[in-house]
Write a protein that holds these residues in place. Sequence first.
Motif, short mmCIF file in Angstrom:
data_model
loop_
_atom_site.label_atom_id
_atom_site.label_comp_id
_atom_site.label_asym_id
_atom_site.label_seq_id
_atom_site.Cartn_x
_atom_site.Cartn_y
_atom_site.Cartn_z
N SER A 63 0.85 -1.18 0.00
CA SER A 63 0.00 0.00 0.00
C SER A 63 0.89 1.24 0.00
O SER A 63 2.10 1.15 0.24
N LYS A 64 0.27 2.38 -0.24
CA LYS A 64 1.03 3.63 -0.14
C LYS A 64 1.51 3.85 1.28
O LYS A 64 2.62 4.35 1.50
N ASP A 65 0.68 3.46 2.26
CA ASP A 65 1.09 3.60 3.65
C ASP A 65 2.38 2.83 3.92
O ASP A 65 3.26 3.30 4.65
N GLU A 66 2.49 1.64 3.36
CA GLU A 66 3.71 0.84 3.55
C GLU A 66 4.90 1.53 2.90
O GLU A 66 6.02 1.49 3.44
N LEU A 67 4.68 2.17 1.76
CA LEU A 67 5.75 2.92 1.10
C LEU A 67 6.17 4.12 1.96
O LEU A 67 7.36 4.42 2.07
N VAL A 68 5.21 4.78 2.56
CA VAL A 68 5.52 5.92 3.43
C VAL A 68 6.34 5.47 4.64
O VAL A 68 7.28 6.15 5.06
N VAL A 69 6.02 4.31 5.18
CA VAL A 69 6.80 3.77 6.30
C VAL A 69 8.24 3.50 5.86
O VAL A 69 9.20 3.84 6.57
#
Length: 204
Positions: A63-69
């Motif tokens: 997900s984009k959230d995982e990329l942000v992490v």
Amino acid sequence: MSKALAETPSKSDADSTPIPPRERILTVARELFYRHGVHAVGVELIAEAAQTNKMTLYRHFKSKDELVVAYARGLAEDGDALWKRLATTFPDDPGKRLNAWVDHVEEILTSSAERGCALANAAVELQADHPARTVIEDYKRRKRSHLVELFRDSRYHNPELLADEVFLLFEGARISIQCGGREPALRVVEMLRDLLARAPRDAT
């Protein structure tokens, strides 16, 4: 998409070895998130700029959230690496280690590319329960601990208080730059050097 991003090479200049998609995605995301903000940049733009597609991006990041992490974790690792380099370069000379860190601060604050702390910028955009916030907050705590250790090694009388003062000066200057206050931020290095010169410490 900017010309620079459109021309992002897929091979390194040194040995023409193809750069893995995950690395390309992270490199591009890092530039775009810092320049435009986390919310403003979608996965479509990141995939295009990284010369790949959304399917490949989601293969590496669910997900984009995982990329942000991953973005926040990479920035934190770079920050940790700085302290390791200082300790390795000046293992027995805290004075030189301190001077090198202040020089590093000056380099950051006087850079024309500086748009504030990337981690702080991201934290402002993220919800309190976003997993990247934990990465950011843990890093900021480690940074303060490194300052406390540096000032203790440099024989300052109250290293924790000094670390808090210096931490807030540096963090505040970067926020000022992000908000258009570059000129006040440029005075911070002089203020920092004066603070360190005046703070009481044992004779070396």
